[in-house]
Write a protein that holds these residues in place. Structure first.
Motif, PDB file in Angstrom:
ATOM      1  N   PHE A   7     -27.730 -43.737 -57.514  1.00  0.00           N
ATOM      2  CA  PHE A   7     -27.085 -41.600 -57.326  1.00  0.00           C
ATOM      3  C   PHE A   7     -26.199 -41.483 -58.782  1.00  0.00           C
ATOM      4  CE2 PHE A   7     -26.117 -42.544 -52.309  1.00  0.00           C
ATOM      5  CZ  PHE A   7     -27.912 -41.699 -52.508  1.00  0.00           C
ATOM      6  N   GLN A   8     -25.885 -42.454 -59.425  1.00  0.00           N
ATOM      7  CA  GLN A   8     -24.433 -42.678 -60.511  1.00  0.00           C
ATOM      8  C   GLN A   8     -25.850 -42.578 -61.700  1.00  0.00           C
ATOM      9  OE1 GLN A   8     -21.123 -42.051 -60.635  1.00  0.00           O
ATOM     10  NE2 GLN A   8     -21.851 -41.408 -62.867  1.00  0.00           N
ATOM     11  N   LEU A   9     -27.106 -42.924 -61.855  1.00  0.00           N
ATOM     12  CA  LEU A   9     -27.753 -42.688 -63.044  1.00  0.00           C
ATOM     13  C   LEU A   9     -28.477 -41.722 -62.917  1.00  0.00           C
ATOM     14  CD1 LEU A   9     -29.633 -46.157 -63.016  1.00  0.00           C
ATOM     15  CD2 LEU A   9     -28.183 -45.546 -64.839  1.00  0.00           C
ATOM     16  N   ILE A  10     -28.712 -40.261 -61.543  1.00  0.00           N
ATOM     17  CA  ILE A  10     -29.135 -39.549 -61.393  1.00  0.00           C
ATOM     18  C   ILE A  10     -27.579 -38.582 -61.457  1.00  0.00           C
ATOM     19  CG2 ILE A  10     -30.527 -38.072 -59.530  1.00  0.00           C
ATOM     20  CD1 ILE A  10     -31.532 -40.276 -58.431  1.00  0.00           C
ATOM     21  N   HIS A  11     -26.998 -38.730 -61.422  1.00  0.00           N
ATOM     22  CA  HIS A  11     -25.986 -37.446 -61.723  1.00  0.00           C
ATOM     23  C   HIS A  11     -25.816 -37.753 -62.895  1.00  0.00           C
ATOM     24  CE1 HIS A  11     -21.474 -36.876 -61.339  1.00  0.00           C
ATOM     25  NE2 HIS A  11     -21.712 -36.478 -62.060  1.00  0.00           N
ATOM     26  N   GLU A  33     -19.982 -30.375 -63.268  1.00  0.00           N
ATOM     27  CA  GLU A  33     -19.942 -32.428 -62.191  1.00  0.00           C
ATOM     28  C   GLU A  33     -20.578 -31.385 -60.693  1.00  0.00           C
ATOM     29  OE1 GLU A  33     -19.277 -35.190 -62.789  1.00  0.00           O
ATOM     30  OE2 GLU A  33     -18.138 -34.793 -64.962  1.00  0.00           O
ATOM     31  N   GLY A  34     -20.093 -30.383 -60.016  1.00  0.00           N
ATOM     32  CA  GLY A  34     -20.520 -30.056 -59.004  1.00  0.00           C
ATOM     33  C   GLY A  34     -22.516 -30.066 -58.550  1.00  0.00           C
ATOM     34  N   ILE A  35     -23.040 -29.390 -60.088  1.00  0.00           N
ATOM     35  CA  ILE A  35     -24.465 -29.654 -60.019  1.00  0.00           C
ATOM     36  C   ILE A  35     -24.522 -30.772 -59.583  1.00  0.00           C
ATOM     37  CG2 ILE A  35     -26.542 -29.460 -61.559  1.00  0.00           C
ATOM     38  CD1 ILE A  35     -24.989 -26.512 -62.438  1.00  0.00           C
ATOM     39  N   ALA A  36     -23.861 -31.978 -60.794  1.00  0.00           N
ATOM     40  CA  ALA A  36     -24.425 -33.560 -60.711  1.00  0.00           C
ATOM     41  C   ALA A  36     -24.531 -34.276 -59.788  1.00  0.00           C
ATOM     42  CB  ALA A  36     -24.012 -33.887 -62.281  1.00  0.00           C
ATOM     43  N   GLU A  37     -23.437 -34.073 -58.936  1.00  0.00           N
ATOM     44  CA  GLU A  37     -23.134 -33.895 -57.982  1.00  0.00           C
ATOM     45  C   GLU A  37     -23.770 -33.560 -56.214  1.00  0.00           C
ATOM     46  OE1 GLU A  37     -20.261 -35.961 -54.738  1.00  0.00           O
ATOM     47  OE2 GLU A  37     -20.217 -36.133 -56.622  1.00  0.00           O
ATOM     48  N   TYR A  38     -24.418 -32.334 -55.988  1.00  0.00           N
ATOM     49  CA  TYR A  38     -25.220 -32.237 -55.459  1.00  0.00           C
ATOM     50  C   TYR A  38     -26.360 -32.459 -55.873  1.00  0.00           C
ATOM     51  CZ  TYR A  38     -28.147 -28.479 -52.948  1.00  0.00           C
ATOM     52  OH  TYR A  38     -28.807 -27.615 -52.024  1.00  0.00           O
ATOM     53  N   ALA A  39     -26.867 -32.639 -57.154  1.00  0.00           N
ATOM     54  CA  ALA A  39     -28.218 -32.876 -56.903  1.00  0.00           C
ATOM     55  C   ALA A  39     -28.599 -34.346 -57.183  1.00  0.00           C
ATOM     56  CB  ALA A  39     -29.098 -32.148 -58.531  1.00  0.00           C
ATOM     57  N   SER A  40     -28.284 -34.931 -57.349  1.00  0.00           N
ATOM     58  CA  SER A  40     -28.189 -36.052 -57.449  1.00  0.00           C
ATOM     59  C   SER A  40     -27.880 -37.160 -55.470  1.00  0.00           C
ATOM     60  CB  SER A  40     -26.411 -37.200 -57.627  1.00  0.00           C
ATOM     61  OG  SER A  40     -25.369 -36.882 -57.690  1.00  0.00           O
ATOM     62  N   LYS A  41     -27.591 -36.216 -54.984  1.00  0.00           N
ATOM     63  CA  LYS A  41     -27.636 -36.625 -53.676  1.00  0.00           C
ATOM     64  C   LYS A  41     -25.808 -37.577 -52.913  1.00  0.00           C
ATOM     65  CE  LYS A  41     -31.546 -34.383 -52.199  1.00  0.00           C
ATOM     66  NZ  LYS A  41     -31.602 -33.511 -51.563  1.00  0.00           N
ATOM     67  N   GLN A  42     -25.562 -37.609 -54.070  1.00  0.00           N
ATOM     68  CA  GLN A  42     -23.635 -37.721 -54.150  1.00  0.00           C
ATOM     69  C   GLN A  42     -23.387 -37.599 -52.624  1.00  0.00           C
ATOM     70  OE1 GLN A  42     -23.097 -38.516 -58.521  1.00  0.00           O
ATOM     71  NE2 GLN A  42     -22.551 -40.549 -57.898  1.00  0.00           N
ATOM     72  N   LEU A  43     -23.512 -36.100 -53.435  1.00  0.00           N
ATOM     73  CA  LEU A  43     -22.454 -34.998 -52.158  1.00  0.00           C
ATOM     74  C   LEU A  43     -22.315 -35.563 -50.500  1.00  0.00           C
ATOM     75  CD1 LEU A  43     -20.568 -32.708 -51.927  1.00  0.00           C
ATOM     76  CD2 LEU A  43     -22.460 -32.054 -51.514  1.00  0.00           C
ATOM     77  N   GLU A  44     -24.238 -35.992 -50.424  1.00  0.00           N
ATOM     78  CA  GLU A  44     -24.626 -36.242 -49.142  1.00  0.00           C
ATOM     79  C   GLU A  44     -23.414 -37.372 -48.432  1.00  0.00           C
ATOM     80  OE1 GLU A  44     -28.529 -36.448 -48.632  1.00  0.00           O
ATOM     81  OE2 GLU A  44     -29.026 -34.755 -49.629  1.00  0.00           O
ATOM     82  N   GLU A  45     -23.456 -38.688 -49.763  1.00  0.00           N
ATOM     83  CA  GLU A  45     -23.210 -39.410 -49.172  1.00  0.00           C
ATOM     84  C   GLU A  45     -21.806 -39.352 -49.192  1.00  0.00           C
ATOM     85  OE1 GLU A  45     -24.275 -42.308 -48.182  1.00  0.00           O
ATOM     86  OE2 GLU A  45     -26.455 -40.749 -48.390  1.00  0.00           O
ATOM     87  N   ASP A  46     -20.616 -38.791 -49.935  1.00  0.00           N
ATOM     88  CA  ASP A  46     -19.875 -38.412 -49.995  1.00  0.00           C
ATOM     89  C   ASP A  46     -18.683 -37.419 -48.813  1.00  0.00           C
ATOM     90  OD1 ASP A  46     -19.446 -40.123 -52.611  1.00  0.00           O
ATOM     91  OD2 ASP A  46     -18.958 -37.876 -53.788  1.00  0.00           O
TER      92      ASP A  46
END
Length: 132
Positions: A7-11, A33-46
């Motif tokens: 997720f961090q690499l994709i972010h 940061e919001g776009i990176a959080e959303y597009a990397s799927k980190q948001l779902e995990e968070d």
């Protein structure tokens, strides 16, 4: 742990792509940061890892950029990601693409004032529509 690294690499890759599209996005930390959080799927995990969502930022905090991110840490990333999710859910991916290209036109693109966009986002948060 392996997924977190992915997720961090994709972010970080998302940041690189956004900077190629429009370097000025970096000046709006919540957007970048919001776009990176959303597009990397980190948001779902968070979202899965939290039980409450009542510490959302004020409009002024979002607009303060690094100040809010320095103070709130991972919470700032979470809410920036949810704000991007709100934009996509309520206005569509095309609106987000337009915002990336011309972030200074967000009020025109979304046909609402910044204050109204914020108020609607808070309602979206409180209704928890984004959890469904």
């Amino acid at each position: 742990m392996e997924f977190k690294n992915t997720f961090q690499l994709i972010h970080e890759f998302v940041h690189a792509v956004i900077q190629q599209i429009n370097p000025s996005v970096a000046g709006l930390k919540w957007l970048d940061e919001g776009i990176a959080e959303y597009a990397s799927k980190q948001l779902e995990e968070d979202i899965k890892s939290r039980s409450t969502f009542n510490d959302y930022p004020t409009l002024r905090q979002l607009e303060s950029g690094s100040v809010y991110f320095d103070e709130a840490g991972s919470t700032a990333y979470l809410y920036s990601g949810i704000l991007i999710k709100y934009i996509v859910d309520e206005y569509g991916i095309d609106a987000l693409n337009k915002i990336i290209r011309t972030p200074t036109n967000i009020e025109v693109i979304m046909k609402a004032s910044t204050e109204n966009i914020y108020e609607q986002w808070v309602k979206y948060l409180e209704d928890k529509k984004w959890l469904r």
